[in-house]
Design a protein around this motif. Structure first.
Motif, mmCIF file in Angstrom:
data_model
loop_
_atom_site.group_PDB
_atom_site.id
_atom_site.type_symbol
_atom_site.label_atom_id
_atom_site.label_comp_id
_atom_site.label_asym_id
_atom_site.label_seq_id
_atom_site.Cartn_x
_atom_site.Cartn_y
_atom_site.Cartn_z
ATOM 1 N N GLU A 17 3.597 -51.355 -4.430
ATOM 2 C CA GLU A 17 2.361 -50.632 -4.668
ATOM 3 C C GLU A 17 1.656 -50.966 -5.694
ATOM 4 O OE1 GLU A 17 4.294 -46.718 -5.479
ATOM 5 O OE2 GLU A 17 4.709 -46.302 -3.490
ATOM 6 N N THR A 18 2.084 -51.492 -6.754
ATOM 7 C CA THR A 18 1.444 -52.056 -8.030
ATOM 8 C C THR A 18 0.668 -53.388 -7.256
ATOM 9 O OG1 THR A 18 3.306 -51.311 -9.496
ATOM 10 C CG2 THR A 18 1.612 -53.226 -10.359
ATOM 11 N N TYR A 19 1.345 -54.381 -6.623
ATOM 12 C CA TYR A 19 0.539 -55.237 -6.107
ATOM 13 C C TYR A 19 -0.581 -54.782 -5.199
ATOM 14 C CZ TYR A 19 -0.608 -59.272 -3.084
ATOM 15 O OH TYR A 19 -1.181 -60.024 -2.214
ATOM 16 N N GLU A 20 -0.427 -53.935 -4.342
ATOM 17 C CA GLU A 20 -1.372 -53.529 -3.697
ATOM 18 C C GLU A 20 -2.534 -52.796 -4.466
ATOM 19 O OE1 GLU A 20 -2.002 -53.700 -0.315
ATOM 20 O OE2 GLU A 20 -0.264 -54.976 0.038
ATOM 21 N N ALA A 21 -2.128 -52.069 -5.586
ATOM 22 C CA ALA A 21 -3.279 -51.432 -6.223
ATOM 23 C C ALA A 21 -4.192 -52.588 -7.307
ATOM 24 C CB ALA A 21 -2.469 -50.527 -7.359
ATOM 25 N N LYS A 22 -3.295 -53.444 -7.698
ATOM 26 C CA LYS A 22 -4.074 -54.685 -8.270
ATOM 27 C C LYS A 22 -5.048 -55.426 -7.249
ATOM 28 C CE LYS A 22 -2.510 -54.393 -12.851
ATOM 29 N NZ LYS A 22 -3.288 -54.200 -13.727
ATOM 30 N N ARG A 23 -4.276 -55.553 -6.076
ATOM 31 C CA ARG A 23 -5.303 -56.357 -5.053
ATOM 32 C C ARG A 23 -6.470 -55.872 -4.811
ATOM 33 N NH1 ARG A 23 -5.742 -57.106 0.478
ATOM 34 N NH2 ARG A 23 -5.984 -59.433 1.019
ATOM 35 N N LYS A 24 -6.369 -54.418 -4.411
ATOM 36 C CA LYS A 24 -7.731 -53.532 -4.014
ATOM 37 C C LYS A 24 -8.619 -53.786 -5.428
ATOM 38 C CE LYS A 24 -5.608 -50.332 -1.101
ATOM 39 N NZ LYS A 24 -5.377 -49.030 -0.766
ATOM 40 N N GLU A 25 -8.111 -53.492 -6.681
ATOM 41 C CA GLU A 25 -8.786 -53.453 -7.808
ATOM 42 C C GLU A 25 -9.610 -54.962 -7.860
ATOM 43 O OE1 GLU A 25 -8.398 -53.425 -12.767
ATOM 44 O OE2 GLU A 25 -6.804 -52.621 -11.446
#
Length: 113
Positions: A17-25
């Motif tokens: 989830e952290t990876y996906e959030a950072k990727r979206k950002e």
């Protein structure tokens, strides 16, 4: 069997989830920077186009001015040529008249002798 950790508030979170959030950002930032660069390019292109149009207008004005100057000089040269031709014609005419007046006198003298 995913890795789990807790955030500072002791809430569990997933690395996925952290990876996906950072990727979206990151993608969002990248897209905004790309849009900003695109806008800068468009603005620069408009500025350059405006500068080129101004230079083109200045060159056209200079061309028209030089064209008018050339026409004026051409007119003056033509007037001077006409004046010189008229003067030359008048000189020849006077010379011919003088010559024709003096020649009959010589013929008369020749006839007397």
């Amino acid at each position: 069997m995913g890795f789990k950790d807790t955030d500072p508030d002791s809430q569990p979170f997933s690395l996925q989830e952290t990876y996906e959030a950072k990727r979206k950002e990151f993608l969002s930032d990248l897209q905004s920077k790309e849009e900003e660069m695109r806008q800068m390019f468009v603005n620069k292109a408009k500025e350059t186009e405006a500068e080129l149009k101004e230079k083109e207008r200045e060159l056209h004005e200079k061309f028209e001015q030089l064209k008018r100057m050339h026409q004026e000089e051409k007119r003056k040269v033509e007037e001077k040529r006409q004046e010189l031709e008229t003067n030359a014609f008048n000189r020849r005419k006077v010379a011919a008249e003088t010559l024709s007046l003096s020649q009959p006198l010589k013929k008369d003298k020749d006839k007397k002798n």
